[in-house]
Scaffold this motif. Structure first.
Motif, PDB file in Angstrom:
ATOM      1  N   ASP A 119      30.153 -51.648   5.356  1.00 43.90           N
ATOM      2  CA  ASP A 119      30.683 -52.475   4.272  1.00 43.90           C
ATOM      3  C   ASP A 119      30.320 -51.837   2.936  1.00 43.90           C
ATOM      4  O   ASP A 119      29.214 -52.011   2.438  1.00 43.90           O
ATOM      5  N   GLU A 120      31.231 -51.114   2.380  1.00 46.09           N
ATOM      6  CA  GLU A 120      31.018 -50.401   1.114  1.00 46.09           C
ATOM      7  C   GLU A 120      29.663 -49.707   1.069  1.00 46.09           C
ATOM      8  O   GLU A 120      28.834 -49.988   0.195  1.00 46.09           O
ATOM      9  N   PRO A 121      29.436 -48.777   1.983  1.00 46.20           N
ATOM     10  CA  PRO A 121      28.107 -48.182   2.107  1.00 46.20           C
ATOM     11  C   PRO A 121      27.689 -47.347   0.901  1.00 46.20           C
ATOM     12  O   PRO A 121      26.501 -47.110   0.710  1.00 46.20           O
ATOM     13  N   TRP A 132      38.357 -70.054   6.983  1.00 46.60           N
ATOM     14  CA  TRP A 132      38.322 -70.790   5.717  1.00 46.60           C
ATOM     15  C   TRP A 132      36.872 -70.929   5.246  1.00 46.60           C
ATOM     16  O   TRP A 132      35.971 -71.116   6.060  1.00 46.60           O
ATOM     17  N   TYR A 133      36.670 -70.815   3.945  1.00 43.26           N
ATOM     18  CA  TYR A 133      35.408 -71.267   3.335  1.00 43.26           C
ATOM     19  C   TYR A 133      35.732 -72.600   2.695  1.00 43.26           C
ATOM     20  O   TYR A 133      36.337 -72.638   1.628  1.00 43.26           O
ATOM     21  N   GLY A 134      35.345 -73.677   3.324  1.00 43.46           N
ATOM     22  CA  GLY A 134      35.776 -74.980   2.825  1.00 43.46           C
ATOM     23  C   GLY A 134      37.288 -75.044   2.866  1.00 43.46           C
ATOM     24  O   GLY A 134      37.886 -74.888   3.934  1.00 43.46           O
ATOM     25  N   ALA A 135      37.906 -75.236   1.708  1.00 43.38           N
ATOM     26  CA  ALA A 135      39.363 -75.324   1.673  1.00 43.38           C
ATOM     27  C   ALA A 135      39.992 -73.959   1.386  1.00 43.38           C
ATOM     28  O   ALA A 135      41.200 -73.804   1.420  1.00 43.38           O
ATOM     29  N   PHE A 136      39.135 -72.970   1.108  1.00 48.68           N
ATOM     30  CA  PHE A 136      39.644 -71.664   0.697  1.00 48.68           C
ATOM     31  C   PHE A 136      40.003 -70.817   1.919  1.00 48.68           C
ATOM     32  O   PHE A 136      39.151 -70.509   2.751  1.00 48.68           O
ATOM     33  N   HIS A 137      41.255 -70.452   2.032  1.00 52.18           N
ATOM     34  CA  HIS A 137      41.743 -69.703   3.190  1.00 52.18           C
ATOM     35  C   HIS A 137      41.461 -68.222   2.971  1.00 52.18           C
ATOM     36  O   HIS A 137      42.214 -67.533   2.294  1.00 52.18           O
ATOM     37  N   VAL A 138      40.375 -67.729   3.565  1.00 49.26           N
ATOM     38  CA  VAL A 138      39.933 -66.378   3.212  1.00 49.26           C
ATOM     39  C   VAL A 138      40.540 -65.316   4.121  1.00 49.26           C
ATOM     40  O   VAL A 138      40.841 -64.210   3.668  1.00 49.26           O
ATOM     41  N   LEU A 139      40.768 -65.619   5.402  1.00 45.26           N
ATOM     42  CA  LEU A 139      41.475 -64.680   6.285  1.00 45.26           C
ATOM     43  C   LEU A 139      42.711 -65.384   6.825  1.00 45.26           C
ATOM     44  O   LEU A 139      42.614 -66.488   7.360  1.00 45.26           O
ATOM     45  N   GLY A 144      41.278 -52.622  -0.431  1.00 46.34           N
ATOM     46  CA  GLY A 144      41.989 -53.749  -1.031  1.00 46.34           C
ATOM     47  C   GLY A 144      41.210 -54.247  -2.223  1.00 46.34           C
ATOM     48  O   GLY A 144      40.043 -53.887  -2.395  1.00 46.34           O
ATOM     49  N   PRO A 145      41.833 -55.077  -3.039  1.00 43.42           N
ATOM     50  CA  PRO A 145      41.166 -55.565  -4.245  1.00 43.42           C
ATOM     51  C   PRO A 145      39.936 -56.409  -3.922  1.00 43.42           C
ATOM     52  O   PRO A 145      39.801 -56.903  -2.802  1.00 43.42           O
ATOM     53  N   SER A 146      39.086 -56.575  -4.906  1.00 39.30           N
ATOM     54  CA  SER A 146      37.887 -57.390  -4.739  1.00 39.30           C
ATOM     55  C   SER A 146      38.279 -58.825  -4.394  1.00 39.30           C
ATOM     56  O   SER A 146      39.209 -59.372  -4.967  1.00 39.30           O
ATOM     57  N   GLY A 147      37.583 -59.380  -3.424  1.00 46.63           N
ATOM     58  CA  GLY A 147      37.857 -60.761  -3.036  1.00 46.63           C
ATOM     59  C   GLY A 147      38.989 -60.900  -2.038  1.00 46.63           C
ATOM     60  O   GLY A 147      39.384 -62.008  -1.694  1.00 46.63           O
ATOM     61  N   SER A 148      39.489 -59.771  -1.527  1.00 45.74           N
ATOM     62  CA  SER A 148      40.635 -59.862  -0.612  1.00 45.74           C
ATOM     63  C   SER A 148      40.208 -60.193   0.818  1.00 45.74           C
ATOM     64  O   SER A 148      41.053 -60.409   1.676  1.00 45.74           O
ATOM     65  N   GLY A 149      38.902 -60.216   1.090  1.00 49.32           N
ATOM     66  CA  GLY A 149      38.435 -60.628   2.415  1.00 49.32           C
ATOM     67  C   GLY A 149      38.024 -59.478   3.322  1.00 49.32           C
ATOM     68  O   GLY A 149      37.849 -59.668   4.527  1.00 49.32           O
ATOM     69  N   LYS A 150      37.815 -58.291   2.746  1.00 53.47           N
ATOM     70  CA  LYS A 150      37.447 -57.125   3.556  1.00 53.47           C
ATOM     71  C   LYS A 150      36.093 -57.331   4.221  1.00 53.47           C
ATOM     72  O   LYS A 150      35.935 -57.133   5.430  1.00 53.47           O
ATOM     73  N   SER A 151      35.101 -57.721   3.409  1.00 54.03           N
ATOM     74  CA  SER A 151      33.759 -57.934   3.969  1.00 54.03           C
ATOM     75  C   SER A 151      33.807 -59.033   5.019  1.00 54.03           C
ATOM     76  O   SER A 151      33.248 -58.892   6.105  1.00 54.03           O
ATOM     77  N   THR A 152      34.480 -60.115   4.675  1.00 55.42           N
ATOM     78  CA  THR A 152      34.556 -61.238   5.606  1.00 55.42           C
ATOM     79  C   THR A 152      35.144 -60.778   6.936  1.00 55.42           C
ATOM     80  O   THR A 152      34.635 -61.127   7.999  1.00 55.42           O
ATOM     81  N   LEU A 153      36.173 -59.951   6.869  1.00 54.80           N
ATOM     82  CA  LEU A 153      36.818 -59.496   8.103  1.00 54.80           C
ATOM     83  C   LEU A 153      35.843 -58.722   8.979  1.00 54.80           C
ATOM     84  O   LEU A 153      35.673 -59.040  10.160  1.00 54.80           O
TER      85      LEU A 153
HETATM   86  N1  LIG Z   1      29.920 -67.806   1.746  1.00 60.32           N
HETATM   87  C1  LIG Z   1      31.052 -67.974   1.030  1.00 60.32           C
HETATM   88  N2  LIG Z   1      31.425 -69.203   0.632  1.00 60.32           N
HETATM   89  C2  LIG Z   1      32.556 -69.387  -0.089  1.00 60.32           C
HETATM   90  N3  LIG Z   1      33.391 -68.401  -0.448  1.00 60.32           N
HETATM   91  C3  LIG Z   1      33.094 -67.148  -0.081  1.00 60.32           C
HETATM   92  C4  LIG Z   1      31.890 -66.875   0.664  1.00 60.32           C
HETATM   93  N4  LIG Z   1      31.834 -65.540   0.891  1.00 60.32           N
HETATM   94  C5  LIG Z   1      32.936 -65.027   0.299  1.00 60.32           C
HETATM   95  N5  LIG Z   1      33.679 -65.978  -0.273  1.00 60.32           N
HETATM   96  C6  LIG Z   1      34.965 -65.774  -0.957  1.00 60.32           C
HETATM   97  O1  LIG Z   1      35.842 -65.214  -0.022  1.00 60.32           O
HETATM   98  C7  LIG Z   1      36.642 -64.225  -0.638  1.00 60.32           C
HETATM   99  C8  LIG Z   1      36.572 -62.941   0.148  1.00 60.32           C
HETATM  100  O2  LIG Z   1      35.270 -62.448   0.066  1.00 60.32           O
HETATM  101  P1  LIG Z   1      34.883 -61.022   0.614  1.00 60.32           P
HETATM  102  O3  LIG Z   1      33.447 -60.811   0.327  1.00 60.32           O
HETATM  103  O4  LIG Z   1      35.307 -60.894   2.027  1.00 60.32           O
HETATM  104  O5  LIG Z   1      35.768 -60.076  -0.286  1.00 60.32           O
HETATM  105  P2  LIG Z   1      35.800 -58.496  -0.350  1.00 60.32           P
HETATM  106  O6  LIG Z   1      37.173 -58.084  -0.077  1.00 60.32           O
HETATM  107  O7  LIG Z   1      34.743 -57.925   0.490  1.00 60.32           O
HETATM  108  O8  LIG Z   1      35.493 -58.251  -1.878  1.00 60.32           O
HETATM  109  P3  LIG Z   1      34.563 -57.123  -2.570  1.00 60.32           P
HETATM  110  O9  LIG Z   1      35.404 -55.916  -2.698  1.00 60.32           O
HETATM  111  O10 LIG Z   1      34.258 -57.738  -3.899  1.00 60.32           O
HETATM  112  O11 LIG Z   1      33.369 -56.945  -1.713  1.00 60.32           O
HETATM  113  C9  LIG Z   1      36.173 -64.109  -2.075  1.00 60.32           C
HETATM  114  O12 LIG Z   1      37.074 -64.792  -2.893  1.00 60.32           O
HETATM  115  C10 LIG Z   1      34.838 -64.774  -2.079  1.00 60.32           C
HETATM  116  O13 LIG Z   1      34.626 -65.418  -3.308  1.00 60.32           O
END
Ligand SMILES: Nc1ncnc2c1ncn2[C@@H]1O[C@H](COP(=O)(O)OP(=O)(O)OP(=O)(O)O)[C@@H](O)[C@H]1O
Ligand SMILES: [Mg+2]
Lengths: 253, 361
Positions: free
Chosen positions: A172-174, A21-28, A45-54
């Motif tokens: 990560d998206e090299p 979670w990022y705060g209350a946002f459930h990212v994975l 996956g679409p932008s913001g889907s959590g690929k980088s985070t994963l």
């Molecule tokens: N440090 C952070 N604090 C709060 N929210 C974050 C943080 N980093 C990412 N997010 C949110 O987490 C979600 C996933 O982010 P992430 O970067 O993993 O997406 P992504 O799939 O890699 O997208 P992209 O294709 O745009 O790179 C996004 O909605 C982003 O706004």
């Protein structure tokens, strides 16, 4: 439900019910994935889907809050020794290169071998020159990153990671920060690396590359793994509606 | 088809006349300004030159300087320069502070050369400073002891500044790192320290150092007044330097630390080899600004009874025979301050140019 497939070969990365979670946002959300040694995984996956985070969770650039991540059987927890051990073995390449601008290309490459692996400087330099050769820019060794093109910088970044002799590489998206004519030179290096047997996790929207090297494609949406399948199957017959929609958008241009 | 290379247009070729036209008389207001400045120089320079040189009294006594129409009284400087430079340090021992200053200036010049940067130089710093201090203090090798309350003048100013900045700089870097660290306790402590110290005038810090440090110590331990002032100065400068360094730290993209972490570098390795070199190079101008300000601020130690360069010169003016020659005394001191500050400023420009060579982003 997250897809999960049994796979031959010893697992080198095991993600089990990973939540973040990022705060209350459930990212994975309950991400589970097992990667075998030598396997090439493309994550899309679409932008913001959590690929980088994963993939950033895999070398602890981000911390997950629930579930387990194991690399080579070593659990990623708060034990610094575990984190260090995993980081030594996992190379990472970023979208924005992140080369060190105050160091020459050669120094960028020798820094970690010398300071993390305590390798003698001359040995590290020989190693670095070998990898710079492999990414086809041996002649740039003494320049500063700012003097290179984007494609060259990204290849230096790959060489820099390879100098630590990792058994896993994360991308990560090299190529998404590169001008079109430079994308190929970086992808060529990555194909080369894949053919050498490296275990690779690669976030990319280069579907040609995915088709060519990926063993499996992971499709993510809204923080969960929606579908995992070999490229032929995924492109020909995506099972999930969201995957179908995404692929139609990506493949249409 | 190749185009032939042409000679540059006439305007780019320079002759002195061209230069004057382009730089001094390019527009009507530029011309007006040039003329005004020339007129001002015309009226001011002759008088100033006459006072400084033409009618100046170079030797003799105060009476000669007080003669009708006499210019600057350089005889005063000739008479009092030693006292201004060395304060109350015993005259027959003046070679000792001189040697000590040469050692310190040598150390600074050595440190200015980037090729010498490294661990040996870092270790040389405390050695040379201790040696210089020992030379001033005496009591060893048959040197007569000169207690610190007799120290004064330029060696005092230089010592307070160099030792002060030498300690305050690393302390400031640590404070800046603390203030930007991920650990809340650390961050809070450093923030409180910096804000407290910055919110108080240097004078009161010097007073407090002078009055309060003894309160924290056992009764029979006395801390030298000079040392107390030095501690106060270090604590003060560190807070300012910390904020300057923090500015640099914040300008470093997050990706730099991430890349270094991904390579397996530890926090201190990342900080030392990736973050600080870039951050410090970015803040050289404000850093030097703070250094120069601090160098001059040391003159405030006069309020707790130490006789620095400015204090010694002022005190030279209290000699009844030579009362009233402030202009000469202050000019003399100003020139010395200027030499040091200007050298530092030039050096920082040189360093900036060197560090930015080939490192465009
Ligand atoms: N440090 C952070 N604090 C709060 N929210 C974050 C943080 N980093 C990412 N997010 C949110 O987490 C979600 C996933 O982010 P992430 O970067 O993993 O997406 P992504 O799939 O890699 O997208 P992209 O294709 O745009 O790179 C996004 O909605 C982003 O706004
Ligand atoms: Mg991303």
């Amino acid at each position: 439900m997250p897809a999960r497939e049994a796979h031959p070969g010893e697992p080198i990365i095991e993600l089990d019910g990973v939540n973040k979670w990022y705060g209350a946002f459930h990212v994975l959300r309950d991400v589970s994935l097992s990667v075998a040694k030598g396997e090439k995984i493309v994550i899309c996956g679409p932008s913001g889907s959590g690929k980088s985070t994963l993939i950033r969770c895999i070398n602890r650039l981000e911390e997950h809050q629930a579930g387990s991540i194991r690399v080579h059987g070593v659990p990623l927890d708060n034990d610094i020794k575990h984190i260090d051990a995993i980081r030594r073995d996992v190379g990472m390449v970023f979208q924005s290169f992140n080369l060190f601008p105050h160091l020459t290309v050669l120094e960028n490459c020798t820094l970690a071998p010398v300071w993390v692996k305590k390798m003698p400087k001359s040995e590290a330099e020989a190693l670095a020159r070998r990898f710079l050769e492999r990414v086809r820019i041996p002649e740039q060794a003494d320049k500063y990153p700012g003097q290179l093109s984007g494609g060259q910088q990204q290849r230096v970044a790959i060489a820099r990671a390879l100098c630590m002799n990792p058994s896993i590489m994360l991308f990560d998206e090299p190529t998404s920060a590169l001008d079109p004519e430079m994308v190929k030179e970086v992808l060529d290096v990555m194909v080369d690396l894949a053919e050498g047997g490296m275990t690779m996790l690669c976030v990319t929207h280069e579907m040609g590359f995915a088709r060519r090297v990926a063993d499996r494609i992971v499709f993510m949406d809204r923080g969960e793994i929606v579908e995992v399948a070999p490229p032929e199957q995924l492109f020909a017959d995506p099972r999930n509606e969201r995957t179908r929609l995404f692929l139609s958008q990506v493949l249409s241009h | 088809m190749d185009r032939p290379a042409l000679p540059p247009p006439a305007a780019l070729r320079s002759s002195p006349l061209h230069w004057v036209r382009r730089n001094l008389f390019s527009t009507w207001y530029n011309s007006l300004l040039t003329l005004l400045i020339l007129a001002a120089a015309w009226t001011l320079v002759p008088g100033l030159a006459a006072w400084l040189v033409g009618h100046a009294v170079w030797s003799g006594d105060a009476a000669a300087c007080r003669a009708e129409g006499a210019g600057a009284c350089w005889a005063f400087v000739a008479e009092k320069w030693r006292f201004s430079l060395f304060g109350t340090y015993p005259v027959e021992q003046h070679w000792r502070p001189t040697l000590a200053m040469l050692l310190v200036v040598g150390l600074l010049l050595g440190s200015a050369d980037r090729r010498l940067w490294g661990r040996p130089l870092l270790l040389l710093w405390p050695v040379v400073l201790l040696l210089a201090g020992l030379l001033m203090q005496g009591g060893v090798l048959g040197l007569e002891t000169v207690p610190t309350y007799l120290w004064g003048g330029l060696p005092l100013t230089l010592g307070l500044s160099v030792v002060g900045l030498g300690l305050a700089f690393p302390l400031g870097v640590l404070l800046a790192l603390g203030r930007t660290s991920a650990m809340p306790v650390f961050r809070a402590l450093c923030t409180v320290y910096i804000e407290l110290v910055r919110g108080v005038p240097l004078i009161s810090i010097l007073f407090m150092a002078s009055v309060m440090i003894p309160l924290f110590l056992p009764q029979d331990v006395t801390v030298d007044k000079l040392l107390r002032a030095q501690i106060g100065l270090v604590l003060f400068a560190a807070a300012y330097l910390a904020e300057v360094v923090r500015g640099g730290l914040q300008a470093i993209p997050k990706g730099q630390v991430e890349a270094a972490s991904a390579l397996g570098l530890s926090y201190w390795q990342r900080t030392r080899m990736i973050v600080l070199p870039q951050a410090l190079a970015l803040v050289i101008p404000p850093l030097v600004n703070t250094f120069i300000g601090f160098f001059k601020d040391t003159s405030l130690v006069v309020i707790i009874g130490l006789l620095d360069l400015l204090g010694a010169a002022k005190s030279a003016l209290t000699d009844p025979a030579w009362r009233g020659f402030y202009r000469e005394a202050y000019l003399f001191v100003a020139v010395i301050y200027f030499i040091f500050c200007y050298a530092l400023s030039r050096y920082s420009r040189h360093l900036e140019a060197q560090l930015s060579k080939g490192r465009r982003r």
